[in-house]
Structure formats: structure tokens, C-alpha cells
Design an enzyme around this catalytic site. Structure first.
Site, PDB file in Angstrom:
ATOM      1  N   HIS A  79       0.827  -1.206   0.000  1.00 12.20           N
ATOM      2  CA  HIS A  79       0.000   0.000   0.000  1.00 12.20           C
ATOM      3  C   HIS A  79       0.864   1.260   0.000  1.00 12.20           C
ATOM      4  O   HIS A  79       2.024   1.243   0.426  1.00 12.20           O
ATOM      5  CB  HIS A  79      -0.945  -0.002   1.195  1.00 12.20           C
ATOM      6  CG  HIS A  79      -2.039  -1.006   1.072  1.00 12.20           C
ATOM      7  ND1 HIS A  79      -2.983  -1.201   2.054  1.00 12.20           N
ATOM      8  CD2 HIS A  79      -2.366  -1.879   0.078  1.00 12.20           C
ATOM      9  CE1 HIS A  79      -3.835  -2.140   1.679  1.00 12.20           C
ATOM     10  NE2 HIS A  79      -3.474  -2.572   0.483  1.00 12.20           N
ATOM     11  N   GLU A  81       0.850   3.943   1.836  1.00 18.13           N
ATOM     12  CA  GLU A  81       1.316   4.424   3.132  1.00 18.13           C
ATOM     13  C   GLU A  81       2.581   3.685   3.555  1.00 18.13           C
ATOM     14  O   GLU A  81       3.559   4.298   3.991  1.00 18.13           O
ATOM     15  CB  GLU A  81       0.248   4.226   4.206  1.00 18.13           C
ATOM     16  CG  GLU A  81      -1.093   4.854   3.903  1.00 18.13           C
ATOM     17  CD  GLU A  81      -2.064   3.917   3.206  1.00 18.13           C
ATOM     18  OE1 GLU A  81      -1.721   3.345   2.142  1.00 18.13           O
ATOM     19  OE2 GLU A  81      -3.187   3.758   3.707  1.00 18.13           O
ATOM     20  N   CYS A 106      -5.822   1.107   5.822  1.00 20.35           N
ATOM     21  CA  CYS A 106      -6.316  -0.173   6.333  1.00 20.35           C
ATOM     22  C   CYS A 106      -5.644  -0.474   7.678  1.00 20.35           C
ATOM     23  O   CYS A 106      -4.752   0.254   8.119  1.00 20.35           O
ATOM     24  CB  CYS A 106      -6.020  -1.295   5.337  1.00 20.35           C
ATOM     25  SG  CYS A 106      -4.258  -1.729   5.233  1.00 20.35           S
ATOM     26  N   CYS A 109      -1.738  -0.917   7.427  1.00 22.84           N
ATOM     27  CA  CYS A 109      -1.034   0.363   7.286  1.00 22.84           C
ATOM     28  C   CYS A 109      -1.121   1.173   8.574  1.00 22.84           C
ATOM     29  O   CYS A 109      -0.168   1.861   8.935  1.00 22.84           O
ATOM     30  CB  CYS A 109      -1.586   1.148   6.098  1.00 22.84           C
ATOM     31  SG  CYS A 109      -1.123   0.401   4.512  1.00 22.84           S
TER      32      CYS A 109
END
Length: 162
Positions: A79, A81, A106, A109
């Protein structure tokens, strides 16, 4: 007395714009997410977007969202992040930093954000707000004292010609 411009963009507009632009690097056909990490004094520390880890070819791994878990993207993508956190090369820490991200983080993360010391999240979209991973994310962020708020659109149009 100054004649400076009054129509310059705000910090939030600037950094969310960088996050959006970063997301445009993603090759994911469904969801392009970008992130920008900023210091307390408004310096860009790192950026990231969702995609496969280094050395994992975009042509050899699946981009689909359904089917056998080993043949869809979810086990393989990193992801935005986490990529932004891992891309940080400043030598110091991210303690007290602010994260601008185009999609609410999420649970996985959120763990990385908390562990990195990021204290504020500015997110654009929260389309999965009722999903268990997002509910768990908010629960952890709240418990850790990480502040988050949704970016307020200004409807300013910014056009790039490249």
C-alpha cells in the site's frame, strides 16, 4: 505593504495534490492510492503509491481483485502508506509527521503508521469505512492517539500539462 498573491494553494491542497499525483504512478487498474509524508515544518519527507515490491514484475503478478487468493493482487501489493514509510531516507525518524493519503488506511497500514510515529493523517476518501479492516484501523489509531481528518475539497482546479 506587500502585493503578494492571495490565491496561492494551502498546505493541505499542496500535500494532498502531491499524494494524488503520486497515486497516478500506480499501475493498479482499479485503485490508485498515493501518500505523502510531511514534517511538522511542512517539508516533504517521503512519498509512495500502491504497487508490487521491488523485483516483483508488474507483468508477472496478478492485478485482479477476485478469485484464488494466490492469483489476485491482495497478497502481493504494498500500500501507498507503507511504501512512503519504507521510502523515507531522511536519517531521522517520522515522529510527529503528518501523512496525506488518498484513501483511509487499512489496519495493516495503521500499524505501520503508529509504529513510525506519524501523529496526523489527512485522508481524501473513506470508501471502505464500514469494512472490518477500516474499523480496526480507526480503533488502533484512536487508541494510539493518532489524529485523522478528511481533506476538505476546495474545488480549486489545478491542471498539469506534461
Amino acid at each position: 505593504m506587500s502585493d503578494k498573491r492571495e490565491d496561492y494553494i494551502s498546505w493541505d491542497e499542496y500535500f494532498m495534490g502531491v499524494a494524488i499525483l503520486s497515486g497516478m504512478r500506480s499501475k493498479d487498474p482499479n485503485t490508485q492510492v498515493g501518500a505523502c509524508i510531511v514534517s511538522e515544518d511542512n517539508k516533504i519527507l517521503s512519498m509512495g503509491y500502491n504497487g508490487f515490491p521491488k523485483g516483483c514484475s508488474d507483468d508477472d503478478f496478478p492485478w485482479c481483485r477476485v478469485g484464488d487468493p494466490l492469483n489476485n493482487k491482495y497478497f502481493y501489493t504494498t500500500h501507498s502508506e507503507l511504501n512512503a514509510i519504507l521510502n523515507y531516507r531522511g536519517g531521522g525518524t517520522l515522529e510527529g509527521a503528518k501523512l496525506y493519503v488518498t484513501l483511509f488506511p487499512c489496519n495493516e497500514c495503521a500499524k505501520a503508521i503508529i509504529q513510525a510515529g506519524i501523529r496526523t493523517i489527512v485522508y481524501d476518501c473513506n470508501k471502505y469505512e464500514n469494512e472490518p479492516s477500516t474499523i480496526a484501523s480507526r480503533r488502533m489509531l484512536d487508541a494510539a492517539g493518532v489524529r485523522y481528518y478528511q481533506y476538505k475539497h476546495t474545488d480549486r482546479k489545478v491542471e498539469l500539462t506534461l
